[in-house]
Design a protein around this motif. Structure first.
Motif, mmCIF file in Angstrom:
data_model
loop_
_atom_site.group_PDB
_atom_site.id
_atom_site.type_symbol
_atom_site.label_atom_id
_atom_site.label_comp_id
_atom_site.label_asym_id
_atom_site.label_seq_id
_atom_site.Cartn_x
_atom_site.Cartn_y
_atom_site.Cartn_z
ATOM 1 N N ALA A 88 0.822 -1.403 0.372
ATOM 2 C CA ALA A 88 0.153 0.040 0.221
ATOM 3 C C ALA A 88 1.036 1.090 -0.312
ATOM 4 O O ALA A 88 0.443 2.318 -0.280
ATOM 5 N N GLN A 89 2.218 1.117 0.580
ATOM 6 C CA GLN A 89 3.275 2.269 0.490
ATOM 7 C C GLN A 89 3.525 2.693 -1.200
ATOM 8 O O GLN A 89 3.651 3.969 -1.601
ATOM 9 N N PHE A 90 3.551 2.013 -1.943
ATOM 10 C CA PHE A 90 4.324 2.402 -2.925
ATOM 11 C C PHE A 90 2.813 2.477 -4.395
ATOM 12 O O PHE A 90 2.996 2.562 -5.075
ATOM 13 N N CYS A 91 2.155 1.619 -4.083
ATOM 14 C CA CYS A 91 0.744 0.981 -4.981
ATOM 15 C C CYS A 91 -0.426 1.790 -4.578
ATOM 16 O O CYS A 91 -1.465 2.242 -4.164
ATOM 17 N N ARG A 92 -0.175 3.435 -4.411
ATOM 18 C CA ARG A 92 -0.825 4.534 -4.618
ATOM 19 C C ARG A 92 -2.036 4.613 -5.031
ATOM 20 O O ARG A 92 -3.812 5.582 -4.610
ATOM 21 N N LYS A 93 -2.334 4.546 -6.168
ATOM 22 C CA LYS A 93 -3.040 4.189 -7.087
ATOM 23 C C LYS A 93 -4.456 2.953 -6.921
ATOM 24 O O LYS A 93 -4.911 3.591 -8.111
ATOM 25 N N LEU A 94 -4.830 2.882 -6.020
ATOM 26 C CA LEU A 94 -5.105 1.164 -5.914
ATOM 27 C C LEU A 94 -6.475 1.739 -5.986
ATOM 28 O O LEU A 94 -7.097 2.692 -5.608
ATOM 29 N N LYS A 95 -7.650 1.349 -6.431
ATOM 30 C CA LYS A 95 -9.226 1.721 -6.510
ATOM 31 C C LYS A 95 -10.076 0.691 -6.279
ATOM 32 O O LYS A 95 -10.882 0.305 -5.915
ATOM 33 N N TYR A 96 -9.734 -0.454 -6.224
ATOM 34 C CA TYR A 96 -10.501 -1.882 -6.429
ATOM 35 C C TYR A 96 -9.603 -2.737 -5.737
ATOM 36 O O TYR A 96 -8.136 -2.821 -6.606
ATOM 37 N N LEU A 97 -10.031 -3.319 -4.493
ATOM 38 C CA LEU A 97 -8.926 -4.257 -3.901
ATOM 39 C C LEU A 97 -9.954 -5.573 -3.337
ATOM 40 O O LEU A 97 -10.824 -5.196 -2.516
ATOM 41 N N ALA A 110 -2.320 -2.759 8.718
ATOM 42 C CA ALA A 110 -2.685 -3.590 6.947
ATOM 43 C C ALA A 110 -3.866 -2.298 7.125
ATOM 44 O O ALA A 110 -3.695 -1.372 5.854
ATOM 45 N N LEU A 111 -5.097 -1.915 7.452
ATOM 46 C CA LEU A 111 -5.967 -1.225 7.007
ATOM 47 C C LEU A 111 -5.385 0.582 7.734
ATOM 48 O O LEU A 111 -5.661 0.805 6.770
ATOM 49 N N LYS A 112 -4.829 0.545 8.252
ATOM 50 C CA LYS A 112 -4.592 2.161 8.579
ATOM 51 C C LYS A 112 -3.772 2.320 7.402
ATOM 52 O O LYS A 112 -3.493 3.734 7.651
ATOM 53 N N THR A 113 -2.561 1.321 7.023
ATOM 54 C CA THR A 113 -1.697 1.895 5.862
ATOM 55 C C THR A 113 -2.492 2.368 4.078
ATOM 56 O O THR A 113 -1.847 3.481 4.391
ATOM 57 N N ILE A 114 -3.520 1.411 4.393
ATOM 58 C CA ILE A 114 -4.474 1.740 3.049
ATOM 59 C C ILE A 114 -4.847 2.763 3.164
ATOM 60 O O ILE A 114 -5.240 3.646 2.306
ATOM 61 N N GLY A 115 -5.962 2.758 4.049
ATOM 62 C CA GLY A 115 -6.633 4.508 4.152
ATOM 63 C C GLY A 115 -5.478 5.992 4.543
ATOM 64 O O GLY A 115 -5.951 6.626 3.632
ATOM 65 N N TYR A 116 -3.965 5.628 4.698
ATOM 66 C CA TYR A 116 -3.610 6.682 5.031
ATOM 67 C C TYR A 116 -3.058 6.887 3.032
ATOM 68 O O TYR A 116 -2.423 8.227 2.745
ATOM 69 N N ASN A 117 -2.192 5.684 2.350
ATOM 70 C CA ASN A 117 -1.244 5.806 1.022
ATOM 71 C C ASN A 117 -2.596 6.139 -0.527
ATOM 72 O O ASN A 117 -2.731 6.309 -1.380
ATOM 73 N N CYS A 118 -3.937 4.984 0.106
ATOM 74 C CA CYS A 118 -4.745 4.713 -1.293
ATOM 75 C C CYS A 118 -5.549 5.639 -1.200
ATOM 76 O O CYS A 118 -7.006 5.172 -1.373
ATOM 77 N N ARG A 119 -5.652 6.548 -1.189
ATOM 78 C CA ARG A 119 -6.807 7.996 -0.492
ATOM 79 C C ARG A 119 -7.342 7.755 -1.773
ATOM 80 O O ARG A 119 -8.593 8.086 -1.712
ATOM 81 N N GLN A 120 -7.304 6.783 -3.332
ATOM 82 C CA GLN A 120 -7.903 6.725 -4.656
ATOM 83 C C GLN A 120 -9.212 5.707 -4.815
ATOM 84 O O GLN A 120 -10.149 5.198 -5.270
ATOM 85 N N LEU A 121 -9.311 4.840 -3.461
ATOM 86 C CA LEU A 121 -9.950 2.919 -3.368
ATOM 87 C C LEU A 121 -11.481 4.165 -3.099
ATOM 88 O O LEU A 121 -11.725 4.346 -2.233
ATOM 89 N N GLN A 122 -11.847 3.121 -3.835
ATOM 90 C CA GLN A 122 -13.661 2.858 -4.670
ATOM 91 C C GLN A 122 -14.142 1.615 -4.078
ATOM 92 O O GLN A 122 -15.419 1.669 -3.534
ATOM 93 N N SER A 123 -13.724 0.596 -4.354
ATOM 94 C CA SER A 123 -13.753 -0.590 -3.965
ATOM 95 C C SER A 123 -12.808 -1.470 -2.865
ATOM 96 O O SER A 123 -12.171 -1.861 -3.267
ATOM 97 N N LEU A 124 -13.216 -2.902 -2.076
ATOM 98 C CA LEU A 124 -12.925 -3.252 -0.885
ATOM 99 C C LEU A 124 -13.588 -4.451 -0.213
ATOM 100 O O LEU A 124 -14.706 -3.671 0.551
ATOM 101 N N ASN A 125 -13.229 -5.274 -0.967
ATOM 102 C CA ASN A 125 -13.758 -6.826 -0.293
ATOM 103 C C ASN A 125 -12.856 -7.008 0.908
ATOM 104 O O ASN A 125 -11.927 -7.759 0.674
ATOM 105 N N LEU A 126 -13.361 -7.148 2.335
ATOM 106 C CA LEU A 126 -12.769 -7.739 3.279
ATOM 107 C C LEU A 126 -13.129 -8.744 3.788
ATOM 108 O O LEU A 126 -13.489 -9.163 5.808
ATOM 109 N N GLY A 127 -14.430 -9.417 2.670
ATOM 110 C CA GLY A 127 -15.616 -10.879 3.796
ATOM 111 C C GLY A 127 -14.581 -11.701 4.375
ATOM 112 O O GLY A 127 -13.196 -11.658 3.605
ATOM 113 N N TRP A 128 -15.265 -11.881 5.344
ATOM 114 C CA TRP A 128 -14.555 -13.334 6.577
ATOM 115 C C TRP A 128 -12.913 -13.084 7.222
ATOM 116 O O TRP A 128 -12.239 -13.493 6.582
#
Length: 282
Positions: A88-97, A110-128
């Motif tokens: 997440a620190q390097f792939c900051r353009k992630l929109k769908y994960l 890990a989610l704190k790092t994603i929230g800090y770096n991946c500001r363009q994120l639109q879809s995230l599946n954390l099922g189970w």
């Protein structure tokens, strides 16, 4: 498959989409490392069910594929939260994960790092991903205001605080999965319903029409047994695109017998239409 990827990746250096979904895990870290070494333009990568992959693969993608927009690593059970946070620190353009089933990787850290770096994120599946808690989800809500779809099904640790943070900060949220999140209570539902009213008044005049077209269109609260009909009805009334009627189930309440009285606007229209029909003379 592994040898095939090793031989072909160096020949497709301009590759942007690569689907390596497997029924039987064959892919190994050296294949992903080869992809990362040669395919620097890669934007869409599907590695789902690659049980043999380790954090080595995530480290390689972090350095070699910084333009990743869409990444599916669902079912990759060997990844850790350290590897995911590093990515997440390097792939900051992630929109769908898609992290469905990545129990070890999807932690609050890990989610704190994603929230800090991946500001363009639109879809995230954390099922189970049962290690996900309020700290992680709230970090996403604050850091990723453009979230449109979030699946938290089976994230048994989350509470109302997560939903309240999402309601207050993710104004474009369209789909929310809360299946089996049994710590969710009416507070969460009322926060969703009230955020619709509150946020509408706060939008600029130029944004009003666009905002009116948005809002929840899918909500899964199956097995959220603490919820009561008035709270869920309030959400349904606030978001006209949520349906309980036959053939259009976008408000999923299965397993919640106390919510059978909740109904969408379509049910009211059908009832009014039936009531308006002339009764046969006796």
């Amino acid at each position: 498959m592994n040898n095939l990827v090793l031989s072909l990746a160096p020949k497709f250096t301009k590759l942007q989409t690569l689907i390596l979904r497997q029924d039987k895990p064959q892919l190994e870290d050296n294949a992903v490392e080869t992809i990362a070494n040669y395919c620097h333009d890669l934007q869409d990568l599907d590695l789902s069910k690659s049980f043999k992959l380790s954090d080595r693969s995530l480290f390689a993608l972090a350095h070699g594929c910084p333009n990743l927009i869409k990444l599916n690593i669902s079912g990759c059970t060997a990844f850790s939260d350290m590897g995911l946070a590093y990515l997440a620190q390097f792939c900051r353009k992630l929109k769908y994960l898609n992290l469905c089933g990545c129990v070890k990787a999807a932690s609050d850290k890990a989610l704190k790092t994603i929230g800090y770096n991946c500001r363009q994120l639109q879809s995230l599946n954390l099922g189970w991903c049962e290690n996900v808690g309020d700290v992680g989800v709230m970090s996403l809500a604050y850091g990723c205001p453009d979230l449109r779809a979030l699946d938290l099904c089976g994230c048994v640790l989350i509470t109302d605080d997560s939903v309240i943070a999402l309601a207050n900060n993710c104004l474009h949220l369209r789909s929310l999965g809360l299946y089996y999140c049994q710590n969710i209570t009416d507070r969460a539902m009322y926060s969703l319903a009230h955020s619709r009213v509150k946020n509408k008044h706060e939008m600029w005049e130029s944004m009003k029409n666009r905002y009116m077209e948005e809002g929840l269109v899918n909500l899964n609260i199956s097995q959220c047994t603490a919820l009561t009909p008035p709270a869920v009805q309030a959400v349904c009334d606030s978001f006209p695109s949520l349906h309980t009627c036959s053939g259009r189930h976008s408000l999923i309440i299965s397993g919640c017998l106390n919510l059978t009285s909740v109904h969408c606007a379509c049910a009211d229209l059908a009832h009014r239409a039936a009531s308006a029909l002339p009764h046969p003379a006796h």
